[in-house]
Design a protein around this motif. Structure first.
Motif, mmCIF file in Angstrom:
data_model
loop_
_atom_site.group_PDB
_atom_site.id
_atom_site.type_symbol
_atom_site.label_atom_id
_atom_site.label_comp_id
_atom_site.label_asym_id
_atom_site.label_seq_id
_atom_site.Cartn_x
_atom_site.Cartn_y
_atom_site.Cartn_z
ATOM 1 N N GLN A 153 0.848 -1.204 0.000
ATOM 2 C CA GLN A 153 0.000 0.000 0.000
ATOM 3 C C GLN A 153 0.875 1.242 0.000
ATOM 4 N N GLY A 154 0.349 2.318 -0.581
ATOM 5 C CA GLY A 154 1.086 3.571 -0.599
ATOM 6 C C GLY A 154 0.708 4.442 0.583
ATOM 7 N N TYR A 155 0.990 5.724 0.462
ATOM 8 C CA TYR A 155 0.670 6.679 1.522
ATOM 9 C C TYR A 155 -0.843 6.747 1.723
ATOM 10 N N ASP A 156 -1.242 6.886 2.984
ATOM 11 C CA ASP A 156 -2.662 7.037 3.316
ATOM 12 C C ASP A 156 -3.469 5.839 2.807
ATOM 13 N N ASP A 157 -2.895 4.648 2.945
ATOM 14 C CA ASP A 157 -3.556 3.388 2.554
ATOM 15 C C ASP A 157 -3.951 3.343 1.077
ATOM 16 N N GLU A 158 -3.232 4.084 0.233
ATOM 17 C CA GLU A 158 -3.488 4.024 -1.210
ATOM 18 C C GLU A 158 -3.309 2.576 -1.642
ATOM 19 N N GLU A 159 -4.360 2.002 -2.217
ATOM 20 C CA GLU A 159 -4.363 0.568 -2.506
ATOM 21 C C GLU A 159 -3.268 0.160 -3.482
ATOM 22 N N GLN A 160 -2.470 -0.807 -3.091
ATOM 23 C CA GLN A 160 -1.519 -1.445 -3.996
ATOM 24 C C GLN A 160 -0.772 -0.458 -4.894
ATOM 25 N N ALA A 161 -0.150 0.518 -4.252
ATOM 26 C CA ALA A 161 0.568 1.541 -5.005
ATOM 27 C C ALA A 161 1.857 0.989 -5.609
ATOM 28 N N TYR A 162 2.427 -0.012 -4.939
ATOM 29 C CA TYR A 162 3.707 -0.570 -5.389
ATOM 30 C C TYR A 162 3.634 -2.093 -5.431
ATOM 31 N N ILE A 163 4.465 -2.674 -6.280
ATOM 32 C CA ILE A 163 4.734 -4.110 -6.208
ATOM 33 C C ILE A 163 6.221 -4.236 -5.906
ATOM 34 N N ALA A 164 6.551 -4.845 -4.768
ATOM 35 C CA ALA A 164 7.942 -5.087 -4.403
ATOM 36 C C ALA A 164 8.277 -6.504 -4.843
ATOM 37 N N THR A 165 9.376 -6.679 -5.553
ATOM 38 C CA THR A 165 9.687 -8.015 -6.062
ATOM 39 C C THR A 165 11.187 -8.221 -6.190
ATOM 40 N N GLN A 166 11.570 -9.476 -6.289
ATOM 41 C CA GLN A 166 12.969 -9.813 -6.543
ATOM 42 C C GLN A 166 13.341 -9.411 -7.971
ATOM 43 N N GLY A 167 14.628 -9.271 -8.220
ATOM 44 C CA GLY A 167 15.091 -9.081 -9.590
ATOM 45 C C GLY A 167 14.815 -10.362 -10.355
ATOM 46 N N PRO A 168 14.195 -10.289 -11.548
ATOM 47 C CA PRO A 168 13.875 -11.508 -12.291
ATOM 48 C C PRO A 168 15.103 -12.402 -12.507
ATOM 49 N N THR A 169 14.882 -13.693 -12.449
ATOM 50 C CA THR A 169 15.930 -14.666 -12.790
ATOM 51 C C THR A 169 15.623 -15.169 -14.196
ATOM 52 N N VAL A 170 16.544 -15.941 -14.773
ATOM 53 C CA VAL A 170 16.285 -16.473 -16.119
ATOM 54 C C VAL A 170 14.995 -17.291 -16.145
ATOM 55 N N ASN A 171 14.644 -17.893 -14.999
ATOM 56 C CA ASN A 171 13.421 -18.707 -14.934
ATOM 57 C C ASN A 171 12.140 -17.902 -14.773
ATOM 58 N N THR A 172 12.261 -16.616 -14.432
ATOM 59 C CA THR A 172 11.044 -15.854 -14.133
ATOM 60 C C THR A 172 10.811 -14.659 -15.065
ATOM 61 N N VAL A 173 11.608 -14.526 -16.111
ATOM 62 C CA VAL A 173 11.445 -13.383 -17.024
ATOM 63 C C VAL A 173 10.036 -13.366 -17.623
ATOM 64 N N GLY A 174 9.560 -14.523 -18.054
ATOM 65 C CA GLY A 174 8.206 -14.624 -18.615
ATOM 66 C C GLY A 174 7.148 -14.259 -17.594
ATOM 67 N N ASP A 175 7.299 -14.784 -16.357
ATOM 68 C CA ASP A 175 6.372 -14.459 -15.257
ATOM 69 C C ASP A 175 6.350 -12.954 -15.011
ATOM 70 N N PHE A 176 7.546 -12.372 -15.046
ATOM 71 C CA PHE A 176 7.679 -10.944 -14.751
ATOM 72 C C PHE A 176 6.902 -10.103 -15.767
ATOM 73 N N TRP A 177 7.080 -10.393 -17.056
ATOM 74 C CA TRP A 177 6.379 -9.604 -18.084
ATOM 75 C C TRP A 177 4.869 -9.845 -18.051
ATOM 76 N N ARG A 178 4.476 -11.072 -17.709
ATOM 77 C CA ARG A 178 3.047 -11.352 -17.592
ATOM 78 C C ARG A 178 2.446 -10.508 -16.453
ATOM 79 N N MET A 179 3.216 -10.399 -15.360
ATOM 80 C CA MET A 179 2.764 -9.584 -14.233
ATOM 81 C C MET A 179 2.668 -8.106 -14.637
ATOM 82 N N VAL A 180 3.688 -7.603 -15.354
ATOM 83 C CA VAL A 180 3.681 -6.206 -15.795
ATOM 84 C C VAL A 180 2.401 -5.913 -16.574
ATOM 85 N N TRP A 181 2.039 -6.855 -17.486
ATOM 86 C CA TRP A 181 0.846 -6.656 -18.317
ATOM 87 C C TRP A 181 -0.441 -6.799 -17.489
#
Length: 358
Positions: A153-181
Protein backbone atom coordinates in the motif's frame (compact mmCIF):
# COMPACT_ATOMS: atom_id res chain seq x y z
CA UNK A 1 41.77 -7.10 6.17
CA UNK A 2 38.72 -9.33 6.12
CA UNK A 3 37.15 -7.16 8.83
CA UNK A 4 37.84 -3.99 6.87
CA UNK A 5 36.07 -5.53 3.90
CA UNK A 6 32.95 -6.18 6.03
CA UNK A 7 33.01 -2.65 7.38
CA UNK A 8 32.93 -1.01 3.96
CA UNK A 9 30.43 -3.56 2.70
CA UNK A 10 27.84 -2.16 0.39
CA UNK A 11 25.51 -0.07 2.47
CA UNK A 12 22.50 -0.93 0.39
CA UNK A 13 22.90 -4.59 -0.43
CA UNK A 14 24.24 -7.71 1.25
CA UNK A 15 26.53 -10.21 -0.41
CA UNK A 16 25.20 -13.72 -1.01
CA UNK A 17 27.01 -16.49 0.77
CA UNK A 18 28.90 -18.84 -1.56
CA UNK A 19 27.63 -22.40 -2.02
CA UNK A 20 30.22 -23.93 0.30
CA UNK A 21 30.00 -25.67 3.71
CA UNK A 22 28.45 -23.28 6.23
CA UNK A 23 29.47 -22.53 9.76
CA UNK A 24 27.94 -21.49 13.02
CA UNK A 25 29.50 -18.23 14.11
CA UNK A 26 28.81 -18.00 17.80
CA UNK A 27 30.54 -14.71 18.60
CA UNK A 28 28.07 -11.92 19.38
CA UNK A 29 30.31 -8.85 19.46
CA UNK A 30 29.50 -5.96 17.13
CA UNK A 31 32.90 -5.79 15.42
CA UNK A 32 34.18 -9.30 15.98
CA UNK A 33 37.83 -10.07 15.30
CA UNK A 34 37.61 -12.85 12.72
CA UNK A 35 40.61 -14.62 14.22
CA UNK A 36 38.79 -15.23 17.49
CA UNK A 37 35.48 -16.50 16.13
CA UNK A 38 34.45 -19.91 17.35
CA UNK A 39 33.40 -21.83 14.27
CA UNK A 40 31.57 -25.12 14.06
CA UNK A 41 30.19 -26.54 10.79
CA UNK A 42 26.45 -26.78 11.52
CA UNK A 43 23.97 -24.30 9.80
CA UNK A 44 24.71 -20.66 9.40
CA UNK A 45 24.07 -18.29 12.26
CA UNK A 46 25.16 -14.78 11.60
CA UNK A 47 25.20 -12.14 14.28
CA UNK A 48 26.60 -8.85 13.14
CA UNK A 49 25.85 -5.77 15.21
CA UNK A 50 23.11 -7.55 17.09
CA UNK A 51 22.55 -10.46 19.44
CA UNK A 52 19.63 -11.69 17.35
CA UNK A 53 20.64 -14.71 15.33
CA UNK A 54 19.71 -15.67 11.81
CA UNK A 55 19.63 -19.33 10.83
CA UNK A 56 19.57 -20.32 7.19
CA UNK A 57 18.80 -23.84 6.06
CA UNK A 58 21.23 -24.53 3.22
CA UNK A 59 20.41 -28.16 2.48
CA UNK A 60 18.18 -27.67 -0.54
CA UNK A 61 19.05 -26.12 -3.91
CA UNK A 62 18.78 -22.40 -4.51
CA UNK A 63 20.94 -19.52 -3.49
CA UNK A 64 20.66 -17.87 -0.09
CA UNK A 65 21.74 -14.51 1.23
CA UNK A 66 22.62 -13.86 4.85
CA UNK A 67 20.15 -11.42 6.33
CA UNK A 68 22.16 -10.56 9.40
CA UNK A 69 22.19 -7.13 11.02
CA UNK A 70 19.46 -8.11 13.45
CA UNK A 71 17.46 -10.11 10.95
CA UNK A 72 15.38 -12.91 12.31
CA UNK A 73 14.22 -15.92 10.35
CA UNK A 74 11.40 -17.44 12.33
CA UNK A 75 7.68 -18.10 12.14
CA UNK A 76 5.66 -14.91 12.37
CA UNK A 77 4.99 -14.97 16.10
CA UNK A 78 2.26 -12.93 17.71
CA UNK A 79 4.50 -10.55 19.65
CA UNK A 80 6.40 -9.54 16.49
CA UNK A 81 3.11 -8.95 14.68
CA UNK A 82 1.83 -6.90 17.61
CA UNK A 83 4.99 -4.78 17.71
CA UNK A 84 4.77 -4.10 13.97
CA UNK A 85 1.11 -3.16 14.19
CA UNK A 86 1.74 -0.66 16.99
CA UNK A 87 5.22 0.70 16.19
CA UNK A 88 5.18 4.47 15.78
CA UNK A 89 7.52 7.43 16.24
CA UNK A 90 6.23 10.70 14.78
CA UNK A 91 8.99 13.21 14.00
CA UNK A 92 8.60 16.94 13.48
CA UNK A 93 11.09 18.52 11.04
CA UNK A 94 13.40 19.59 13.91
CA UNK A 95 13.25 16.09 15.45
CA UNK A 96 13.86 14.49 12.05
CA UNK A 97 17.06 16.48 11.48
CA UNK A 98 18.52 15.68 14.91
CA UNK A 99 17.34 12.05 14.73
CA UNK A 100 19.04 11.56 11.35
CA UNK A 101 22.36 12.42 13.01
CA UNK A 102 21.79 10.22 16.08
CA UNK A 103 23.27 6.89 14.98
CA UNK A 104 22.90 5.28 18.41
CA UNK A 105 19.19 6.03 18.76
CA UNK A 106 18.52 4.81 15.21
CA UNK A 107 20.48 1.61 15.81
CA UNK A 108 18.50 0.91 18.99
CA UNK A 109 15.20 1.52 17.17
CA UNK A 110 16.21 -0.58 14.17
CA UNK A 111 17.31 -3.60 16.22
CA UNK A 112 14.16 -3.50 18.35
CA UNK A 113 11.94 -3.74 15.27
CA UNK A 114 11.17 -7.35 14.25
CA UNK A 115 12.20 -8.37 10.71
CA UNK A 116 9.17 -10.66 10.36
CA UNK A 117 10.66 -13.08 7.85
CA UNK A 118 8.52 -16.02 6.77
CA UNK A 119 9.72 -19.45 7.83
CA UNK A 120 10.50 -21.41 4.62
CA UNK A 121 8.97 -24.48 6.30
CA UNK A 122 5.55 -22.78 6.14
CA UNK A 123 5.65 -23.03 2.35
CA UNK A 124 4.92 -25.88 0.04
CA UNK A 125 4.62 -24.13 -3.30
CA UNK A 126 5.55 -26.21 -6.35
CA UNK A 127 8.58 -24.81 -8.16
CA UNK A 128 9.40 -22.44 -5.30
CA UNK A 129 13.16 -22.93 -5.41
CA UNK A 130 13.20 -22.65 -9.19
CA UNK A 131 11.28 -19.38 -9.16
CA UNK A 132 12.85 -17.62 -6.19
CA UNK A 133 16.30 -16.09 -6.26
CA UNK A 134 16.84 -16.46 -2.51
CA UNK A 135 15.01 -19.28 -0.85
CA UNK A 136 14.92 -17.47 2.50
CA UNK A 137 12.98 -14.56 0.97
CA UNK A 138 9.61 -15.95 0.01
CA UNK A 139 6.41 -14.61 -1.53
CA UNK A 140 3.72 -13.61 0.92
CA UNK A 141 0.76 -15.93 1.31
CA UNK A 142 -1.64 -13.47 -0.33
CA UNK A 143 0.27 -12.92 -3.57
CA UNK A 144 -1.08 -14.25 -6.85
CA UNK A 145 2.36 -14.80 -8.40
CA UNK A 146 4.60 -17.77 -7.72
CA UNK A 147 7.80 -15.75 -7.99
CA UNK A 148 8.69 -13.55 -5.06
CA UNK A 149 6.26 -10.63 -5.34
CA UNK A 150 4.33 -8.46 -2.92
CA UNK A 151 1.80 -5.67 -3.32
CA UNK A 152 2.43 -2.75 -1.00
CA UNK A 153 0.00 0.00 0.00
CA UNK A 154 1.09 3.57 -0.60
CA UNK A 155 0.67 6.68 1.52
CA UNK A 156 -2.66 7.04 3.32
CA UNK A 157 -3.56 3.39 2.55
CA UNK A 158 -3.49 4.02 -1.21
CA UNK A 159 -4.36 0.57 -2.51
CA UNK A 160 -1.52 -1.44 -4.00
CA UNK A 161 0.57 1.54 -5.00
CA UNK A 162 3.71 -0.57 -5.39
CA UNK A 163 4.73 -4.11 -6.21
CA UNK A 164 7.94 -5.09 -4.40
CA UNK A 165 9.69 -8.01 -6.06
CA UNK A 166 12.97 -9.81 -6.54
CA UNK A 167 15.09 -9.08 -9.59
CA UNK A 168 13.87 -11.51 -12.29
CA UNK A 169 15.93 -14.67 -12.79
CA UNK A 170 16.28 -16.47 -16.12
CA UNK A 171 13.42 -18.71 -14.93
CA UNK A 172 11.04 -15.85 -14.13
CA UNK A 173 11.44 -13.38 -17.02
CA UNK A 174 8.21 -14.62 -18.61
CA UNK A 175 6.37 -14.46 -15.26
CA UNK A 176 7.68 -10.94 -14.75
CA UNK A 177 6.38 -9.60 -18.08
CA UNK A 178 3.05 -11.35 -17.59
CA UNK A 179 2.76 -9.58 -14.23
CA UNK A 180 3.68 -6.21 -15.79
CA UNK A 181 0.85 -6.66 -18.32
CA UNK A 182 -1.69 -8.22 -15.96
CA UNK A 183 -1.23 -5.52 -13.31
CA UNK A 184 -1.16 -2.68 -15.89
CA UNK A 185 2.13 -1.39 -14.43
CA UNK A 186 3.24 1.93 -15.95
CA UNK A 187 6.68 2.10 -14.29
CA UNK A 188 9.50 -0.23 -13.24
CA UNK A 189 12.14 1.01 -10.80
CA UNK A 190 15.24 -1.22 -10.90
CA UNK A 191 17.80 -0.60 -8.16
CA UNK A 192 20.59 -3.09 -8.77
CA UNK A 193 23.33 -3.81 -11.24
CA UNK A 194 23.00 -7.04 -13.21
CA UNK A 195 26.10 -8.27 -11.40
CA UNK A 196 27.65 -7.22 -8.11
CA UNK A 197 30.35 -9.84 -7.47
CA UNK A 198 27.81 -12.37 -8.79
CA UNK A 199 24.51 -12.34 -10.64
CA UNK A 200 21.90 -10.09 -9.02
CA UNK A 201 19.31 -9.83 -11.77
CA UNK A 202 18.70 -11.21 -15.24
CA UNK A 203 18.65 -8.69 -18.12
CA UNK A 204 14.94 -9.13 -18.65
CA UNK A 205 14.44 -6.45 -21.30
CA UNK A 206 15.46 -6.58 -24.98
CA UNK A 207 17.96 -4.41 -26.82
CA UNK A 208 15.36 -3.77 -29.52
CA UNK A 209 12.33 -6.07 -29.34
CA UNK A 210 11.26 -9.45 -27.95
CA UNK A 211 8.07 -11.38 -27.20
CA UNK A 212 7.37 -12.97 -23.81
CA UNK A 213 4.08 -14.72 -22.95
CA UNK A 214 2.50 -13.26 -26.10
CA UNK A 215 3.47 -9.72 -25.08
CA UNK A 216 5.53 -7.82 -27.65
CA UNK A 217 8.09 -5.62 -25.89
CA UNK A 218 9.75 -2.91 -28.01
CA UNK A 219 12.33 -0.36 -26.88
CA UNK A 220 11.28 3.13 -27.97
CA UNK A 221 14.07 5.18 -26.39
CA UNK A 222 16.98 5.00 -23.93
CA UNK A 223 18.09 8.14 -22.05
CA UNK A 224 21.18 8.22 -19.83
CA UNK A 225 20.95 10.53 -16.81
CA UNK A 226 23.67 11.02 -14.19
CA UNK A 227 22.46 8.32 -11.80
CA UNK A 228 20.01 6.24 -13.80
CA UNK A 229 19.03 5.29 -17.32
CA UNK A 230 15.44 5.60 -18.52
CA UNK A 231 14.05 3.11 -21.02
CA UNK A 232 10.66 3.66 -22.58
CA UNK A 233 8.97 0.54 -23.95
CA UNK A 234 5.86 -0.14 -25.96
CA UNK A 235 3.99 -3.30 -24.91
CA UNK A 236 1.51 -4.92 -27.27
CA UNK A 237 -0.83 -7.80 -26.51
CA UNK A 238 -4.14 -8.76 -28.14
CA UNK A 239 -4.21 -5.55 -30.21
CA UNK A 240 -3.86 -3.43 -27.06
CA UNK A 241 -0.86 -1.14 -26.75
CA UNK A 242 0.66 0.43 -23.63
CA UNK A 243 3.67 2.50 -22.67
CA UNK A 244 6.08 1.48 -19.89
CA UNK A 245 8.99 3.36 -18.32
CA UNK A 246 11.94 1.62 -16.66
CA UNK A 247 14.17 3.65 -14.37
CA UNK A 248 17.40 1.71 -13.91
CA UNK A 249 19.24 3.23 -11.00
CA UNK A 250 22.88 2.17 -11.25
CA UNK A 251 24.59 4.54 -8.83
CA UNK A 252 23.11 3.02 -5.69
CA UNK A 253 25.06 -0.26 -5.33
CA UNK A 254 28.46 1.40 -5.02
CA UNK A 255 27.47 3.80 -2.27
CA UNK A 256 29.32 2.99 0.89
CA UNK A 257 28.11 5.90 3.04
CA UNK A 258 24.75 7.64 3.38
CA UNK A 259 26.04 10.99 2.02
CA UNK A 260 24.57 10.32 -1.42
CA UNK A 261 20.99 11.11 -0.53
CA UNK A 262 20.29 13.54 -3.44
CA UNK A 263 20.28 10.95 -6.27
CA UNK A 264 17.76 8.73 -4.48
CA UNK A 265 15.55 11.70 -3.65
CA UNK A 266 15.69 12.88 -7.26
CA UNK A 267 14.71 9.42 -8.49
CA UNK A 268 11.76 9.23 -6.05
CA UNK A 269 10.56 12.63 -7.28
CA UNK A 270 11.04 11.74 -10.96
CA UNK A 271 9.07 8.50 -10.51
CA UNK A 272 6.30 10.45 -8.73
CA UNK A 273 6.07 12.85 -11.70
CA UNK A 274 5.92 9.96 -14.18
CA UNK A 275 3.29 8.30 -12.02
CA UNK A 276 1.07 11.39 -12.20
CA UNK A 277 1.38 11.46 -16.00
CA UNK A 278 0.47 7.75 -16.38
CA UNK A 279 -3.05 6.87 -17.61
CA UNK A 280 -5.70 6.78 -14.83
CA UNK A 281 -6.24 3.05 -15.46
CA UNK A 282 -2.60 2.31 -14.56
CA UNK A 283 -1.73 -0.21 -11.87
CA UNK A 284 1.08 -0.22 -9.30
CA UNK A 285 4.70 0.83 -9.78
CA UNK A 286 7.06 -2.17 -9.73
CA UNK A 287 10.16 -1.75 -7.57
CA UNK A 288 12.91 -4.36 -7.48
CA UNK A 289 16.54 -4.76 -6.50
CA UNK A 290 17.95 -8.29 -6.22
CA UNK A 291 16.10 -9.79 -3.25
CA UNK A 292 13.47 -7.05 -3.26
CA UNK A 293 13.65 -6.03 0.41
CA UNK A 294 16.70 -3.84 1.09
CA UNK A 295 17.07 -1.16 -1.54
CA UNK A 296 13.47 -1.84 -2.64
CA UNK A 297 12.26 -1.20 0.93
CA UNK A 298 14.29 2.03 1.11
CA UNK A 299 12.83 3.34 -2.14
CA UNK A 300 9.19 2.53 -1.30
CA UNK A 301 9.51 3.86 2.27
CA UNK A 302 11.13 7.09 1.02
CA UNK A 303 8.40 7.55 -1.58
CA UNK A 304 5.61 7.06 1.01
CA UNK A 305 7.33 9.27 3.58
CA UNK A 306 7.95 12.17 1.17
CA UNK A 307 4.18 12.26 0.61
CA UNK A 308 3.53 12.17 4.35
CA UNK A 309 5.97 15.03 4.96
CA UNK A 310 4.35 17.16 2.24
CA UNK A 311 0.83 16.40 3.42
CA UNK A 312 1.15 16.36 7.22
CA UNK A 313 4.38 18.22 7.90
CA UNK A 314 5.68 15.28 10.00
CA UNK A 315 7.11 11.81 9.24
CA UNK A 316 6.82 8.45 10.96
CA UNK A 317 9.66 6.37 9.53
CA UNK A 318 9.28 3.65 12.16
CA UNK A 319 5.58 3.22 11.40
CA UNK A 320 6.17 2.98 7.65
CA UNK A 321 8.95 0.41 8.22
CA UNK A 322 6.65 -1.63 10.48
CA UNK A 323 3.79 -1.53 7.96
CA UNK A 324 6.08 -2.62 5.13
CA UNK A 325 7.44 -5.51 7.21
CA UNK A 326 3.96 -6.68 8.18
CA UNK A 327 3.46 -7.38 4.48
CA UNK A 328 6.97 -8.32 3.48
CA UNK A 329 9.62 -9.47 5.96
CA UNK A 330 12.97 -7.71 5.98
CA UNK A 331 11.93 -4.50 4.24
CA UNK A 332 14.71 -1.96 4.91
CA UNK A 333 17.21 -4.66 5.52
CA UNK A 334 20.12 -3.11 7.44
CA UNK A 335 20.59 -0.50 10.11
CA UNK A 336 22.63 1.57 7.64
CA UNK A 337 19.67 1.57 5.25
CA UNK A 338 17.38 2.69 8.08
CA UNK A 339 19.76 5.56 8.83
CA UNK A 340 19.97 6.36 5.13
CA UNK A 341 16.18 6.74 4.84
CA UNK A 342 16.34 9.24 7.71
CA UNK A 343 19.11 11.17 5.88
CA UNK A 344 17.08 11.30 2.67
CA UNK A 345 13.95 12.55 4.48
CA UNK A 346 15.98 15.13 6.37
CA UNK A 347 17.34 16.40 3.04
CA UNK A 348 13.83 16.48 1.56
CA UNK A 349 12.46 18.48 4.49
CA UNK A 350 15.24 21.07 4.05
CA UNK A 351 14.32 21.33 0.35
CA UNK A 352 10.63 21.78 1.21
CA UNK A 353 11.20 24.49 3.82
CA UNK A 354 13.68 26.27 1.52
CA UNK A 355 11.07 26.33 -1.28
CA UNK A 356 8.32 27.62 1.03
CA UNK A 357 10.62 30.41 2.30
CA UNK A 358 11.07 31.60 -1.28
Amino acid sequence: NEEKKHGSQDLLDLDPVPQTPVFDITDTRTEADSATLTVTPVGLQERRGSNVSLTLDMCTPGCTEPYGYGAQLSPRDQSAQEYLRQGTHVLTPAQLHSRAMDDQALQAEFYETPMNFVDPKEYNYPGLVRKNRYKTILPSEHTTHTADVLRVQGYDDEEQAYIATQGPTVNTVGDFWRMVWQERCPIIVMITNLEEKNEKCAEYWPEDAVTHEGIEITVVSVTQEDDYSLRVFTLKHDREERSLRQYWYTSWPDQKTPDKAPPLLELVQEVERAREEAPPSSGPTIVHCSAGIGRTGCFIATSILCKQLRTEGVVDILRTTCQLRLDRGGMIQTCEQYQFVHHVLSLYEKQLSHTSEE
